[in-house]
Write a protein that holds these residues in place. Structure first.
Motif, PDB file in Angstrom:
ATOM      1  N   GLY B  42       0.743  -1.254   0.096  1.00 19.26           N
ATOM      2  CA  GLY B  42      -0.087   0.144  -0.098  1.00 19.26           C
ATOM      3  C   GLY B  42       0.919   1.217   0.018  1.00 19.26           C
ATOM      4  N   HIS B  43       0.264   2.383  -0.609  1.00 18.70           N
ATOM      5  CA  HIS B  43       1.098   3.625  -0.464  1.00 18.70           C
ATOM      6  C   HIS B  43       1.176   3.974   0.870  1.00 18.70           C
ATOM      7  CE1 HIS B  43      -2.912   5.765   0.403  1.00 18.70           C
ATOM      8  NE2 HIS B  43      -2.994   4.918  -0.548  1.00 18.70           N
ATOM      9  N   ASN B  44       2.326   5.172   1.115  1.00 22.76           N
ATOM     10  CA  ASN B  44       2.385   5.541   2.363  1.00 22.76           C
ATOM     11  C   ASN B  44       1.115   6.440   2.940  1.00 22.76           C
ATOM     12  OD1 ASN B  44       5.118   5.183   2.402  1.00 22.76           O
ATOM     13  ND2 ASN B  44       5.542   7.257   1.519  1.00 22.76           N
ATOM     14  N   GLN B  91      11.884   0.700  10.037  1.00 22.64           N
ATOM     15  CA  GLN B  91      12.442   1.173   8.838  1.00 22.64           C
ATOM     16  C   GLN B  91      13.847   1.720   9.388  1.00 22.64           C
ATOM     17  OE1 GLN B  91       9.672   3.929   7.244  1.00 22.64           O
ATOM     18  NE2 GLN B  91      10.333   3.801   5.311  1.00 22.64           N
ATOM     19  N   GLU B 169       9.186  -2.397   6.187  1.00 23.31           N
ATOM     20  CA  GLU B 169      10.099  -1.802   5.188  1.00 23.31           C
ATOM     21  C   GLU B 169      11.693  -1.983   5.518  1.00 23.31           C
ATOM     22  OE1 GLU B 169       8.993   2.069   3.650  1.00 23.31           O
ATOM     23  OE2 GLU B 169       6.879   1.485   3.988  1.00 23.31           O
ATOM     24  N   ALA B 172      14.482  -1.530   2.875  1.00 24.20           N
ATOM     25  CA  ALA B 172      14.662  -0.364   2.011  1.00 24.20           C
ATOM     26  C   ALA B 172      15.921   0.072   1.536  1.00 24.20           C
ATOM     27  CB  ALA B 172      13.669   0.711   2.632  1.00 24.20           C
ATOM     28  N   MET B 173      17.123  -0.085   2.553  1.00 27.38           N
ATOM     29  CA  MET B 173      18.369   0.607   2.414  1.00 27.38           C
ATOM     30  C   MET B 173      19.276  -0.457   1.838  1.00 27.38           C
ATOM     31  SD  MET B 173      18.076   3.773   2.125  1.00 27.38           S
ATOM     32  CE  MET B 173      19.846   4.090   1.989  1.00 27.38           C
ATOM     33  N   HIS B 202       7.581  -2.117  -0.069  1.00 18.84           N
ATOM     34  CA  HIS B 202       7.220  -1.327  -1.346  1.00 18.84           C
ATOM     35  C   HIS B 202       7.880  -1.918  -2.461  1.00 18.84           C
ATOM     36  CE1 HIS B 202       5.312   1.831   0.790  1.00 18.84           C
ATOM     37  NE2 HIS B 202       6.602   2.559   1.286  1.00 18.84           N
ATOM     38  N   TYR B 203       8.602  -2.934  -2.339  1.00 20.49           N
ATOM     39  CA  TYR B 203       9.152  -3.633  -3.276  1.00 20.49           C
ATOM     40  C   TYR B 203       8.175  -5.115  -3.803  1.00 20.49           C
ATOM     41  CZ  TYR B 203      13.811  -1.603  -2.441  1.00 20.49           C
ATOM     42  OH  TYR B 203      14.915  -0.786  -2.311  1.00 20.49           O
ATOM     43  N   MET B 204       7.768  -4.773  -5.184  1.00 18.38           N
ATOM     44  CA  MET B 204       6.840  -5.852  -5.387  1.00 18.38           C
ATOM     45  C   MET B 204       7.420  -7.122  -5.731  1.00 18.38           C
ATOM     46  SD  MET B 204       4.046  -4.060  -5.318  1.00 18.38           S
ATOM     47  CE  MET B 204       4.435  -2.599  -4.838  1.00 18.38           C
ATOM     48  N   ASP B 205       8.667  -7.023  -5.934  1.00 15.68           N
ATOM     49  CA  ASP B 205       9.384  -8.523  -6.376  1.00 15.68           C
ATOM     50  C   ASP B 205       9.402  -9.108  -5.087  1.00 15.68           C
ATOM     51  OD1 ASP B 205      11.168  -6.559  -5.726  1.00 15.68           O
ATOM     52  OD2 ASP B 205      12.586  -7.402  -6.964  1.00 15.68           O
ATOM     53  N   LYS B 241      -2.320   2.365  -6.013  1.00 18.23           N
ATOM     54  CA  LYS B 241      -1.110   3.207  -6.524  1.00 18.23           C
ATOM     55  C   LYS B 241       0.146   2.336  -6.429  1.00 18.23           C
ATOM     56  CE  LYS B 241      -3.095   7.484  -4.806  1.00 18.23           C
ATOM     57  NZ  LYS B 241      -2.638   8.184  -3.492  1.00 18.23           N
ATOM     58  N   LEU B 242       0.118   1.072  -6.801  1.00 18.13           N
ATOM     59  CA  LEU B 242       1.324   0.249  -6.482  1.00 18.13           C
ATOM     60  C   LEU B 242       1.916   0.113  -8.021  1.00 18.13           C
ATOM     61  CD1 LEU B 242      -0.294  -3.074  -4.944  1.00 18.13           C
ATOM     62  CD2 LEU B 242       0.927  -1.057  -3.727  1.00 18.13           C
ATOM     63  N   LEU B 243       3.155  -0.100  -8.000  1.00 16.65           N
ATOM     64  CA  LEU B 243       3.857  -0.047  -9.141  1.00 16.65           C
ATOM     65  C   LEU B 243       3.981  -1.825  -9.383  1.00 16.65           C
ATOM     66  CD1 LEU B 243       7.118   1.770  -9.171  1.00 16.65           C
ATOM     67  CD2 LEU B 243       5.609   2.138 -10.538  1.00 16.65           C
TER      68      LEU B 243
END
Lengths: 284, 278
Positions: B42-44, B91, B169, B172-173, B202-205, B241-243
């Motif tokens: 999901g988005h932020n 995070q 998340e 993320a880094m 946020h990573y779809m993979d 709003k996913l990629l």
């Protein structure tokens, strides 16, 4: 020639048990108008390298010239340097500090000697440039904004003093997909129009493939390759460097193994076009 | 028989400050079974992190109930029990470091839980080994890179041997290799120890690796199912709003151009589909 790095070496915590050689004999030149990606595994020296470029780490070994400022000089003009080379750190939104968006974005310009009116004008221009409406956000606290918006305000804070070179350290890390998309199109739109030269440090090979014309590959503190994305992803052993392949390149490679030869595309758009051309050819 | 480890029943939570109110989640219900590997997308501001904080009692629902292995998170007497059962990696790893030496940092959690010394030593060894940071044992966490710090933060949670591991998340880094290590680590914990894993990402993979994906938008659950069910629902993907994964986005473009293929999730599937074109 905007940036020249010659035989740069750096050791962290020298003469302590934590001693670590972060950079070894790195040399390269960046000319005006280039879009350069810097890639490499964690600890390969990418961040140490870019921190040298704007004088955050004091040069010890080698020679660096940025915008005609010699960083090996005894007292380099750091103020002029930092005005000329805008740097956006990882998670820049954590560095927003002022009560309002306006004063946060004006901080840089005021620091670099803009008058109050000039700074306000610069802030308005920069905030609008990052796709936000200055008048509706200027009095808000930066903390109330979404993650993507905060990061755009952080970029506006750098754009406001109009640097010649922009350095972005992991510009999309931690953003949600919508924020990522916004950030990438923002960077693409800034490049050329506002900022001629962009140096991006990234772990995201999809983004490097999409946006960079040139890639510097760091490995154990050395500059291993100075090449193009196409050369890197299609000719060199990327995985051996601790990097991944962009999905577009993986797909082209997988098809090649099945004797389907597509052009060596990098962007998603070009991949779709290549696949459509192939499928169209089959159907005809 | 599957056993429900987390049950969320009609939960609403609103963030309140003196000036305004922001909906965190509204009227949310879902359940997670023991041994599930679940991804939250999901988005932020979609509510996924709020939900995560409700799952270990960091936040308590305004309305509705959250149960962890049958225990109500609102039961104050059980707060410690719930927090040790639901371990959370955040995070920003800098906010999670408590000690100046890595092994002390990792021992901190089990020490607080009253675990015996020998067992603590074993857990510290195992946790560091699991995140591949054993050689850093006696060093300070503050000099590590962001990715290395995150692996230490994960090790610190693992040392408490939670029932449920939530990663908010947390990758993320990391560089691709580090991200893969962490993901492989949680997959292994899931498969071998039957640990329930909730991956907020946020990573779809990364989401493709999950057994089940929950998609959130504006505080509500808008879609739940296998990765294939979720990513084939272009409407939900758009709304959230996913990629899309690159292969799926390319497959979608081909389908929309009238080419008959099944929508792929992975690069391999896309290659297969292209190969099968006649």
């Amino acid at each position: 020639m905007l940036v020249e790095v010659k035989n740069l070496s750096y050791v962290y915590s020298e003469k302590t048990p934590f001693e670590k050689q972060a950079l070894k004999d790195v040399s390269f030149v960046v000319d005006e108008g280039q879009s350069v990606g810097i890639v490499g595994a964690t600890g390969s020296g990418k961040s140490t390298l870019v921190q040298h470029l704007n004088g955050l780490i004091r040069l010890k070994n080698g020679k660096i010239t940025v915008l005609d400022i010699d960083l090996s000089a005894k007292k380099p003009d750091l103020k002029a340097l930092r005005k000329g080379i805008g740097m956006l750190f990882q998670y820049p939104e954590y560095q927003l500090f002022a009560d309002t968006v306006a004063s946060d974005v004006m901080f840089g310009p005021l620091n670099f000697g803009f008058s109050k009116t000039e700074a306000e004008e610069a802030a308005r221009r920069a905030v609008n440039m990052v796709g936000m409406d200055y008048d509706s956000v200027k009095d808000r606290s930066p903390l109330e904004l979404s993650g993507g918006q905060k990061r755009r305000i952080a970029i506006a804070g750098v754009l406001a003093y109009r640097p010649k070179i922009l350095i972005l350290d992991e510009p999309t890390a931690g953003l949600d997909p919508a924020g990522k998309r916004e950030m990438l199109s923002l960077i693409a739109s800034l490049k050329g129009e506002e900022i001629s030269t962009v140096i991006t440090v990234s772990h995201n090979m999809d983004e490097i493939a999409e946006f960079s014309q040139r890639v510097l590959v760091m490995n154990n503190g050395k500059l291993l390759y100075d090449t193009t994305p196409s050369e890197l992803f299609y000719r060199l052993d990327v995985e051996a460097l601790g990097l991944s392949l962009p999905h577009t390149v993986r797909i082209v490679r997988l098809l090649k193994e099945k004797n389907i030869i597509l052009p060596e595309v990098l962007t998603e758009k070009d991949l779709v076009a290549a696949l459509l051309a192939y499928a169209g050819g089959r159907n005809a | 028989m599957s056993e429900t480890v987390i049950s969320v029943e009609n939960v609403s939570y609103t963030y309140k400050s003196s000036q305004n109110e922001t909906v965190g989640v509204k009227n949310l219900s879902l359940s997670i079974e023991k041994g599930d590997f679940v991804a939250f997308l999901g988005h932020n501001g979609s509510g996924k992190s709020t939900l995560a904080k409700l799952l270990n009692g960091f936040l308590l629902p305004d309305e509705g109930k959250v149960f962890v292995e049958g225990t109500d998170t609102a039961d104050e007497a059980k707060t410690y029990e719930i927090r040790s059962k639901v371990g959370m990696v955040f995070q920003n790893p800098d906010n999670q470091m408590v000690a100046s030496v890595i092994e002390d940092d990792i021992a901190f959690g089990p020490e607080n839980l009253g675990v015996e010394r020998e067992e603590i030593v074993r857990r510290v060894d195992w946790a560091l080994e699991t995140v591949k940071m054993s050689e850093y044992r006696t060093r300070t966490p503050f000099k590590l890179s962001g990715g290395q710090k995150q692996r230490i933060a994960i090790a610190a949670i693992l040392a408490m041997m939670p029932e449920v591991l939530i990663l908010d998340e947390s990758t993320a880094m990391l560089d691709p290799e580090g991200r893969k290590e962490v993901l492989d680590t949680v997959k292994r914990l899931n498969k071998e120890k039957n640990m329930t894993v909730i991956l907020i990402t946020h990573y779809m993979d990364e989401a493709l690796e999950a057994d089940k994906v929950f998609v959130f938008s504006e505080g509500s659950l808008i879609k739940g199912g296998t990765p294939r069910e979720v990513f084939s629902d272009f409407g939900a993907v758009e709304k959230a709003k996913l990629l899309l994964p690159v292969a799926t986005a390319a497959g979608k473009a081909l389908v929309e151009a009238g080419i008959k293929i099944n929508v792929p999730l992975t690069d391999e599937e896309l290659a297969e589909e292209i190969c099968s074109l006649k």
